[in-house]
Design a protein around this motif. Structure first.
Motif, short mmCIF file in Angstrom:
data_model
loop_
_atom_site.label_atom_id
_atom_site.label_comp_id
_atom_site.label_asym_id
_atom_site.label_seq_id
_atom_site.Cartn_x
_atom_site.Cartn_y
_atom_site.Cartn_z
N LYS A 4 0.64 -66.45 -100.74
CA LYS A 4 0.04 -67.37 -101.70
C LYS A 4 -0.58 -66.60 -102.86
CE LYS A 4 -2.93 -71.40 -101.90
NZ LYS A 4 -3.81 -72.30 -101.14
N THR A 5 -1.22 -65.50 -102.57
CA THR A 5 -1.84 -64.68 -103.61
C THR A 5 -0.78 -64.07 -104.51
OG1 THR A 5 -3.60 -64.14 -102.04
CG2 THR A 5 -3.45 -62.78 -104.02
N ILE A 6 0.30 -63.62 -103.92
CA ILE A 6 1.41 -63.06 -104.71
C ILE A 6 2.00 -64.15 -105.62
CG2 ILE A 6 3.73 -62.08 -104.58
CD1 ILE A 6 2.82 -60.66 -102.00
N ALA A 7 2.14 -65.35 -105.08
CA ALA A 7 2.67 -66.46 -105.88
C ALA A 7 1.74 -66.79 -107.05
CB ALA A 7 2.88 -67.68 -105.00
N VAL A 8 0.44 -66.71 -106.83
CA VAL A 8 -0.52 -66.98 -107.91
C VAL A 8 -0.40 -65.90 -108.99
CG1 VAL A 8 -2.99 -67.06 -108.47
CG2 VAL A 8 -2.12 -68.29 -106.48
N TRP A 9 -0.31 -64.64 -108.59
CA TRP A 9 -0.15 -63.56 -109.56
C TRP A 9 1.13 -63.73 -110.37
CZ3 TRP A 9 -3.28 -60.00 -111.50
CH2 TRP A 9 -4.40 -59.60 -110.79
N LEU A 10 2.23 -64.03 -109.69
CA LEU A 10 3.51 -64.19 -110.39
C LEU A 10 3.50 -65.42 -111.30
CD1 LEU A 10 6.06 -63.18 -107.63
CD2 LEU A 10 5.47 -61.92 -109.70
N LEU A 13 1.85 -64.68 -114.54
CA LEU A 13 2.70 -63.95 -115.49
C LEU A 13 3.82 -64.85 -116.01
CD1 LEU A 13 3.63 -61.30 -116.88
CD2 LEU A 13 5.04 -60.90 -114.86
N ALA A 14 4.47 -65.56 -115.13
CA ALA A 14 5.66 -66.32 -115.51
C ALA A 14 5.36 -67.48 -116.44
CB ALA A 14 6.37 -66.85 -114.25
N LEU A 15 4.28 -68.19 -116.21
CA LEU A 15 3.98 -69.36 -117.02
C LEU A 15 3.78 -69.02 -118.50
CD1 LEU A 15 3.61 -72.43 -116.74
CD2 LEU A 15 1.19 -72.00 -116.44
N PRO A 16 2.89 -68.08 -118.85
CA PRO A 16 2.76 -67.77 -120.28
C PRO A 16 4.01 -67.14 -120.88
CG PRO A 16 1.09 -66.59 -119.01
CD PRO A 16 1.92 -67.37 -118.06
N VAL A 17 4.73 -66.34 -120.11
CA VAL A 17 5.93 -65.70 -120.63
C VAL A 17 6.99 -66.76 -120.95
CG1 VAL A 17 7.87 -64.19 -120.03
CG2 VAL A 17 5.54 -63.44 -119.61
N VAL A 26 0.07 -60.40 -123.45
CA VAL A 26 -0.03 -61.05 -122.14
C VAL A 26 0.57 -60.17 -121.05
CG1 VAL A 26 0.87 -62.98 -120.76
CG2 VAL A 26 -0.19 -63.41 -122.96
N THR A 27 1.75 -59.64 -121.27
CA THR A 27 2.39 -58.81 -120.23
C THR A 27 1.65 -57.49 -120.05
OG1 THR A 27 3.98 -57.96 -121.84
CG2 THR A 27 4.67 -59.82 -120.49
N GLY A 28 1.12 -56.93 -121.12
CA GLY A 28 0.36 -55.69 -121.01
C GLY A 28 -0.94 -55.87 -120.26
N VAL A 29 -1.68 -56.91 -120.59
CA VAL A 29 -2.95 -57.18 -119.90
C VAL A 29 -2.71 -57.53 -118.44
CG1 VAL A 29 -4.89 -58.80 -119.80
CG2 VAL A 29 -4.22 -57.81 -121.99
N TRP A 30 -1.68 -58.32 -118.17
CA TRP A 30 -1.36 -58.67 -116.79
C TRP A 30 -1.02 -57.43 -115.98
CZ3 TRP A 30 2.59 -58.50 -113.20
CH2 TRP A 30 2.49 -59.39 -112.13
N SER A 31 -0.25 -56.52 -116.55
CA SER A 31 0.11 -55.29 -115.85
C SER A 31 -1.11 -54.43 -115.58
CB SER A 31 1.14 -54.50 -116.66
OG SER A 31 2.31 -55.24 -116.81
N LEU A 32 -2.01 -54.34 -116.56
CA LEU A 32 -3.24 -53.56 -116.37
C LEU A 32 -4.13 -54.20 -115.29
CD1 LEU A 32 -4.16 -52.61 -120.03
CD2 LEU A 32 -3.31 -51.10 -118.23
N HIS A 35 1.60 -54.05 -102.22
CA HIS A 35 2.11 -55.30 -102.80
C HIS A 35 1.68 -55.43 -104.26
CE1 HIS A 35 2.40 -56.79 -98.50
NE2 HIS A 35 3.63 -56.89 -98.98
N THR A 36 0.45 -55.06 -104.54
CA THR A 36 -0.03 -55.16 -105.91
C THR A 36 0.63 -54.13 -106.80
OG1 THR A 36 -2.13 -55.82 -104.90
CG2 THR A 36 -2.14 -55.47 -107.25
N LEU A 37 0.98 -52.98 -106.27
CA LEU A 37 1.73 -52.00 -107.06
C LEU A 37 3.13 -52.51 -107.39
CD1 LEU A 37 0.67 -48.57 -105.53
CD2 LEU A 37 0.21 -49.43 -107.82
N VAL A 38 3.72 -53.27 -106.47
CA VAL A 38 5.01 -53.89 -106.76
C VAL A 38 4.86 -54.91 -107.88
CG1 VAL A 38 6.81 -55.40 -105.82
CG2 VAL A 38 5.97 -53.48 -104.46
N LEU A 39 3.76 -55.67 -107.86
CA LEU A 39 3.49 -56.60 -108.94
C LEU A 39 3.29 -55.86 -110.27
CD1 LEU A 39 1.06 -59.14 -107.23
CD2 LEU A 39 3.43 -59.52 -107.89
N THR A 40 2.63 -54.71 -110.21
CA THR A 40 2.46 -53.90 -111.41
C THR A 40 3.82 -53.45 -111.96
OG1 THR A 40 0.31 -53.13 -110.61
CG2 THR A 40 1.36 -51.83 -112.35
#
Length: 99
Positions: free
Chosen positions: A4-10, A13-17, A52-58, A75-80
């Motif tokens: 669920k946390t991974i889905a929230v992170w993704l 990112l996906a919605l604004p992009v 947006v993508t830069g701030v999200w990655s940071l 998992h968070t490094l994979v998201l990065t």
């Protein structure tokens, strides 16, 4: 890290992009943002995509570094990595709009 946390992170990112990429699809030939005979829309939306993508990655990188659990950190490094790839793709596809 739970699914669920991974889905929230993704989703974060996906919605604004998706919205910012959709805003750049030219459906009219007339000027919009900026008035006059020019259009600042692609310039502004492209820079917003980069930001947006830069701030999200940071943020995901910081979350990975601050995570105490080893598997959550991975998992968070994979998201990065996903964020960095998205950032690079935005730079490649919209490089003409950034100047």
């Amino acid at each position: 890290m739970k699914n669920k946390t991974i889905a929230v992170w993704l989703t974060a990112l996906a919605l604004p992009v998706v919205v910012l990429m959709g805003a750049q699809i030219d459906t009219t030939s007339g000027p919009s943002i900026g008035g006059g005979g020019y259009d600042l829309g692609p310039f502004l939306y492209s820079w917003l995509l980069v930001i947006v993508t830069g701030v999200w990655s940071l943020c995901t990188c910081a979350a990975a570094l601050l995570s105490r659990d080893r598997s959550s950190s991975r998992h968070t490094l994979v998201l990065t990595a996903i964020g960095v790839i998205t950032f690079a793709m935005v730079l490649v596809f919209y490089r003409d709009n950034l100047s």
